[in-house]
Design a protein around this motif. Sequence first.
Motif, PDB file in Angstrom:
ATOM      1  N   HIS A 129       0.827  -1.207   0.000  1.00 23.94           N
ATOM      2  CA  HIS A 129       0.000   0.000   0.000  1.00 23.94           C
ATOM      3  C   HIS A 129       0.864   1.261   0.000  1.00 23.94           C
ATOM      4  O   HIS A 129       0.435   2.311  -0.467  1.00 23.94           O
ATOM      5  N   HIS A 130       2.091   1.153   0.480  1.00 27.82           N
ATOM      6  CA  HIS A 130       2.968   2.326   0.491  1.00 27.82           C
ATOM      7  C   HIS A 130       3.343   2.759  -0.928  1.00 27.82           C
ATOM      8  O   HIS A 130       3.769   3.893  -1.119  1.00 27.82           O
ATOM      9  N   LEU A 131       3.189   1.875  -1.914  1.00 25.98           N
ATOM     10  CA  LEU A 131       3.432   2.276  -3.304  1.00 25.98           C
ATOM     11  C   LEU A 131       2.430   3.353  -3.720  1.00 25.98           C
ATOM     12  O   LEU A 131       2.781   4.283  -4.445  1.00 25.98           O
ATOM     13  N   HIS A 132       1.186   3.225  -3.256  1.00 25.02           N
ATOM     14  CA  HIS A 132       0.190   4.261  -3.559  1.00 25.02           C
ATOM     15  C   HIS A 132       0.590   5.574  -2.885  1.00 25.02           C
ATOM     16  O   HIS A 132       0.492   6.643  -3.492  1.00 25.02           O
ATOM     17  N   HIS A 133       1.047   5.503  -1.638  1.00 23.41           N
ATOM     18  CA  HIS A 133       1.514   6.710  -0.948  1.00 23.41           C
ATOM     19  C   HIS A 133       2.707   7.316  -1.690  1.00 23.41           C
ATOM     20  O   HIS A 133       2.824   8.534  -1.790  1.00 23.41           O
ATOM     21  N   LEU A 134       3.580   6.464  -2.195  1.00 18.30           N
ATOM     22  CA  LEU A 134       4.736   6.937  -2.951  1.00 18.30           C
ATOM     23  C   LEU A 134       4.284   7.689  -4.198  1.00 18.30           C
ATOM     24  O   LEU A 134       4.785   8.784  -4.487  1.00 18.30           O
ATOM     25  N   LEU A 135       3.325   7.133  -4.935  1.00 16.87           N
ATOM     26  CA  LEU A 135       2.827   7.826  -6.130  1.00 16.87           C
ATOM     27  C   LEU A 135       2.112   9.128  -5.764  1.00 16.87           C
ATOM     28  O   LEU A 135       2.242  10.127  -6.468  1.00 16.87           O
ATOM     29  N   GLY A 136       1.378   9.121  -4.664  1.00 19.35           N
ATOM     30  CA  GLY A 136       0.688  10.343  -4.232  1.00 19.35           C
ATOM     31  C   GLY A 136       1.661  11.446  -3.856  1.00 19.35           C
ATOM     32  O   GLY A 136       1.496  12.595  -4.271  1.00 19.35           O
ATOM     33  N   THR A 137       2.686  11.102  -3.084  1.00 16.59           N
ATOM     34  CA  THR A 137       3.654  12.120  -2.697  1.00 16.59           C
ATOM     35  C   THR A 137       4.491  12.569  -3.891  1.00 16.59           C
ATOM     36  O   THR A 137       4.818  13.750  -4.006  1.00 16.59           O
ATOM     37  N   ALA A 138       4.800  11.636  -4.778  1.00 16.37           N
ATOM     38  CA  ALA A 138       5.531  12.011  -5.992  1.00 16.37           C
ATOM     39  C   ALA A 138       4.689  12.953  -6.854  1.00 16.37           C
ATOM     40  O   ALA A 138       5.210  13.910  -7.441  1.00 16.37           O
TER      41      ALA A 138
END
Length: 192
Positions: free
Chosen positions: A88-97
């Motif tokens: 799920h942190h991949l989604h957070h990574l894309l959001g912050t990116a």
Amino acid sequence: MHGGPASPGWLLVALCAATGAYCLLRMRSPVEEQRRAAGGEALMGFGMAAMAVPAAVFTPPSWAWPVYAGVFGAAALRALWGARRTPHHLHHLLGTAAMVYMALAMAASPAHHHHEHGNSGVPLVTGALLLYFAGYVLLSGIRLMPVTGAVGGGVGGAIGGRGSVGWGDRPELARACRLSMGIGMVAMLLTL
């Protein structure tokens, strides 16, 4: 983000700020992973709300956009570190990116001059982010639909007498929070 009409901008500010506030409340959860995710989502919600304030009300100084990029760059590094154990942190990574990308785009182009060099069409990165977040919104919306035939255990989701789940720990509310931020991200990317 800062160049559109004021009414939709204020609606986006309200949506993102309310989502950020709810995520702050979710940080009181006894579940450590939930607290950690809620903290990142609160940062996203409040950051998106600040970026969406209509320019007619407040135009940030030029130094604000690099600060946004730095804050969300640090959050992206944290999400990257967390992605090694939780997908799920991949989604957070894309959001912050995406937040870093939007902050840098706003820093690079002065207000009302987004297409001054004859650049027609949607840039590739913006288009890819739009596709991802539109898909995420659709999938999140489907996941929120009630499943027929599911057996619930009463208000709060108590099943089998294990006690009730606090309203801040309810998974459907966390999904609705993420859906709201996904919708906000699509709206912000469309105005970029």
